[in-house]
Design a protein around this motif. Structure first.
Motif, PDB file in Angstrom:
ATOM      1  N   ARG A 225       0.837  -1.203   0.000  1.00 20.83           N
ATOM      2  CA  ARG A 225       0.000   0.000   0.000  1.00 20.83           C
ATOM      3  C   ARG A 225       0.871   1.251   0.000  1.00 20.83           C
ATOM      4  O   ARG A 225       1.906   1.311   0.665  1.00 20.83           O
ATOM      5  CB  ARG A 225      -0.898   0.022   1.238  1.00 20.83           C
TER       6      ARG A 225
ATOM      7  N   GLN B 123      -4.415  -2.226  -1.843  1.00 25.36           N
ATOM      8  CA  GLN B 123      -5.361  -1.296  -2.442  1.00 25.36           C
ATOM      9  C   GLN B 123      -5.472  -0.007  -1.624  1.00 25.36           C
ATOM     10  O   GLN B 123      -5.431  -0.021  -0.398  1.00 25.36           O
ATOM     11  CB  GLN B 123      -6.738  -1.948  -2.616  1.00 25.36           C
TER      12      GLN B 123
ATOM     13  N   TYR C 297      -2.863  -0.052  -6.349  1.00 27.27           N
ATOM     14  CA  TYR C 297      -2.739  -1.399  -5.792  1.00 27.27           C
ATOM     15  C   TYR C 297      -1.491  -2.051  -6.372  1.00 27.27           C
ATOM     16  O   TYR C 297      -0.944  -1.605  -7.388  1.00 27.27           O
ATOM     17  CB  TYR C 297      -3.980  -2.250  -6.085  1.00 27.27           C
TER      18      TYR C 297
END
Length: 304
Positions: free
Chosen positions: A60, A266, A277
């Motif tokens: 992330r 994500q 992502y």
């Protein structure tokens, strides 16, 4: 009257110029590290800029609320934290500068709602701690423990309400059994922390459920699901209903779920415009992708 005409023209031109100026940094050509934004088809983000030779950018990412800072993970492998680092770019003056090293052995940088704290899972052999760094005049403070638990904390995200969402084995399974990890919500009330497994339809039986992004207002959640035995998965979205429940997740579509691949990390940008992502079939093709998301979100929301 004729002498006033040039003055009026100048005032109109100045007003038009002000009107055409970007309303925020997000709308300037320098936003998103100056990269050309994608449309409906995902594409790698900042190719050649994030990963060093022998390394990969993954997991992330996090933009500061104003869009002028960008944080991401860099590693040499998927599963080892030996060379795991969090790096950052910052827009200063008229250009992006970086990357600079923020810390090591941590992952999944996540901003607090006010942008003055960064949270990180990892950095501890127990896997039961979420760490935090706070802004200071000299940068970010040394990470300190923010949340300690008696169970593993794989992923972590705060929300505007004060609820926190995590991927965890909770009190229902072993930390060594990835198939027991579920998405859960933490409600902090005074000194008491209440862990609530979100259950079905978000979590599944016999598969890892721990990668997600939850909207700051908790109106939707994007999950990695339909996991295979080799951890390939797809990205689905679930909307929160008026009674606080989550509806049946739906696919983000074939442009995002374009075949067997690992998909995780994500993240939706603070301006709500793009989805980021990580996608890969192996460490060799591991990249951070981004795609236009606001229009897709409206479409999916209308279907619910």
């Amino acid at each position: 009257m004729s002498k006033l005409l040039p003055v009026i023209v100048i005032v109109i031109l100045l007003l038009n110029a002000c009107t055409n100026e970007p309303k925020s940094f997000w709308e300037s050509p320098n936003a998103y590290l100056g990269q050309i934004p994608p449309n409906d088809t995902p594409k790698p983000f900042a190719p050649g800029l994030l990963a060093d030779t022998g390394g990969i950018a993954l997991d992330r990412v996090a933009f500061s609320p104003d869009g002028r800072e960008f944080y991401y993970c860099h590693n040499t492998s998927w599963f080892s934290s030996t060379n795991l680092k969090i790096k950052a770019f910052k827009f200063t003056g008229d250009r992006w500068q970086g990357p600079v090293l923020i810390n090591e052995t941590f992952n999944s940088p996540t901003f607090s709602m006010d942008g003055n704290t960064l949270y990180f899972p990892g950095g501890d052999s127990t896997g039961a701690v979420v760490w935090q760094s706070n802004r200071s005049d000299s940068g970010w403070t040394k990470p300190s423990a923010y949340l300690k638990a008696s169970y593993s904390l794989y992923d972590f995200m705060p929300t505007k309400s004060g609820n926190m969402y995590i991927g965890t084995n909770g009190r229902w399974g072993s930390a060594k059994d990835y198939s027991c990890f579920d998405i859960a919500r933490l409600n902090v009330n005074g000194k008491d922390t209440v862990l609530q497994n979100l259950g079905t339809p978000l979590n599944t039986t016999g598969a890892f459920d721990g990668d997600f992004f939850v909207a700051p207002d908790e109106s939707y959640i994007i999950i990695s699901t339909k996991e295979t035995k080799d951890f390939e998965c797809e990205l689905y979205i679930s909307f929160r209903t008026a009674d606080g429940k989550w509806n049946t997740p739906k696919s983000l579509g074939p442009l995002i779920n374009n075949g067997l691949a690992h998909r995780w990390g994500q993240y939706v940008t603070p301006d709500k415009k793009y989805l980021f992502y990580t996608q890969a079939t192996s460490e060799k093709d591991c990249k951070i992708y981004w795609v236009r998301f606001d229009k897709l979100l409206e479409k999916l929301r209308a279907q619910n």
